[in-house]
Scaffold this motif. Sequence first.
Motif, PDB file in Angstrom:
ATOM      1  N   UNK A  14       0.379  -1.510   0.130  1.00 39.28           N
ATOM      2  CA  UNK A  14      -0.339   0.192   0.155  1.00 39.28           C
ATOM      3  C   UNK A  14       1.256   1.184   0.192  1.00 39.28           C
ATOM      4  N   UNK A  15       1.934   1.115   0.335  1.00 39.48           N
ATOM      5  CA  UNK A  15       2.524   2.491   0.980  1.00 39.48           C
ATOM      6  C   UNK A  15       3.349   3.057  -0.646  1.00 39.48           C
ATOM      7  N   UNK A  16       3.852   1.681  -1.761  1.00 37.46           N
ATOM      8  CA  UNK A  16       4.615   1.768  -2.844  1.00 37.46           C
ATOM      9  C   UNK A  16       3.031   2.393  -3.660  1.00 37.46           C
ATOM     10  N   UNK A  17       2.009   1.757  -3.266  1.00 36.86           N
ATOM     11  CA  UNK A  17       1.278   2.229  -4.224  1.00 36.86           C
ATOM     12  C   UNK A  17       0.818   3.680  -4.031  1.00 36.86           C
ATOM     13  N   UNK A  18       1.262   3.841  -2.439  1.00 36.84           N
ATOM     14  CA  UNK A  18       0.613   5.284  -2.241  1.00 36.84           C
ATOM     15  C   UNK A  18       1.442   6.069  -3.177  1.00 36.84           C
ATOM     16  N   UNK A  19       2.556   5.484  -2.669  1.00 39.29           N
ATOM     17  CA  UNK A  19       4.224   6.905  -3.456  1.00 39.29           C
ATOM     18  C   UNK A  19       3.660   7.163  -5.272  1.00 39.29           C
ATOM     19  N   UNK A  20       3.754   6.094  -5.520  1.00 42.07           N
ATOM     20  CA  UNK A  20       2.642   6.017  -7.042  1.00 42.07           C
ATOM     21  C   UNK A  20       2.037   6.690  -7.109  1.00 42.07           C
ATOM     22  N   UNK A  21       0.972   6.729  -6.207  1.00 36.71           N
ATOM     23  CA  UNK A  21       0.318   7.233  -7.457  1.00 36.71           C
ATOM     24  C   UNK A  21       0.075   8.934  -6.770  1.00 36.71           C
ATOM     25  N   UNK A  22       1.232   9.313  -5.457  1.00 36.05           N
ATOM     26  CA  UNK A  22       2.113  11.061  -5.772  1.00 36.05           C
ATOM     27  C   UNK A  22       2.675  11.494  -6.733  1.00 36.05           C
ATOM     28  N   UNK A  63      -6.444  13.868  -3.551  1.00 33.04           N
ATOM     29  CA  UNK A  63      -5.789  13.152  -3.010  1.00 33.04           C
ATOM     30  C   UNK A  63      -5.441  12.802  -1.473  1.00 33.04           C
ATOM     31  N   UNK A  64      -5.623  13.722  -1.059  1.00 36.44           N
ATOM     32  CA  UNK A  64      -4.966  13.564   1.088  1.00 36.44           C
ATOM     33  C   UNK A  64      -5.371  13.076   1.535  1.00 36.44           C
ATOM     34  N   UNK A  65      -6.756  13.235   1.639  1.00 33.37           N
ATOM     35  CA  UNK A  65      -8.145  12.538   2.778  1.00 33.37           C
ATOM     36  C   UNK A  65      -8.203  10.636   2.768  1.00 33.37           C
ATOM     37  N   UNK A  66      -7.864  10.181   0.721  1.00 32.85           N
ATOM     38  CA  UNK A  66      -8.020   8.619   0.971  1.00 32.85           C
ATOM     39  C   UNK A  66      -6.843   8.284   0.968  1.00 32.85           C
ATOM     40  N   UNK A  67      -5.941   8.902   0.594  1.00 28.01           N
ATOM     41  CA  UNK A  67      -4.434   8.679   0.504  1.00 28.01           C
ATOM     42  C   UNK A  67      -3.734   8.305   2.169  1.00 28.01           C
ATOM     43  N   UNK A  68      -4.576   9.344   2.891  1.00 32.15           N
ATOM     44  CA  UNK A  68      -4.453   8.795   4.603  1.00 32.15           C
ATOM     45  C   UNK A  68      -4.937   7.548   4.820  1.00 32.15           C
ATOM     46  N   UNK A  69      -6.246   7.769   4.620  1.00 32.28           N
ATOM     47  CA  UNK A  69      -7.657   6.954   5.017  1.00 32.28           C
ATOM     48  C   UNK A  69      -7.027   5.477   4.816  1.00 32.28           C
TER      49      UNK A  69
END
Length: 102
Positions: A14-22, A63-69
């Motif tokens: 999940x952390x890798x996907x979040x970084x990829x999305x950013x 994006x931030x609220x969804x990525x944080x959750x």
Amino acid sequence: MTISISPRPGHERVAAVVDGMRNRTEQIRDAELARLLTRVPQLSPLARAAVATCIDRVVDTLLQPALTRVTVRSESTDTSHRAETLSMLFALEPDSAGRCRR
């Protein structure tokens, strides 16, 4: 007394996907800003900075609220399926180091 809670399965993914999305949103922002500046080259440096700031705020607001959750939940539950879903929705593929790229 300190209690250590280890991340659940899927947290690293999940952390890798979040970084990829950013990273992907930054690429899109940069490309769209460059495209705008070729269409409206007379924008002053101040106006260019204002447009870039506006784009950043819109992206962060969306994006931030969804990525944080997603990140917080991945620390306490098995979220392998969420990582896969996010990867599919945003067309992100893991590279050999596990980082997500498009």
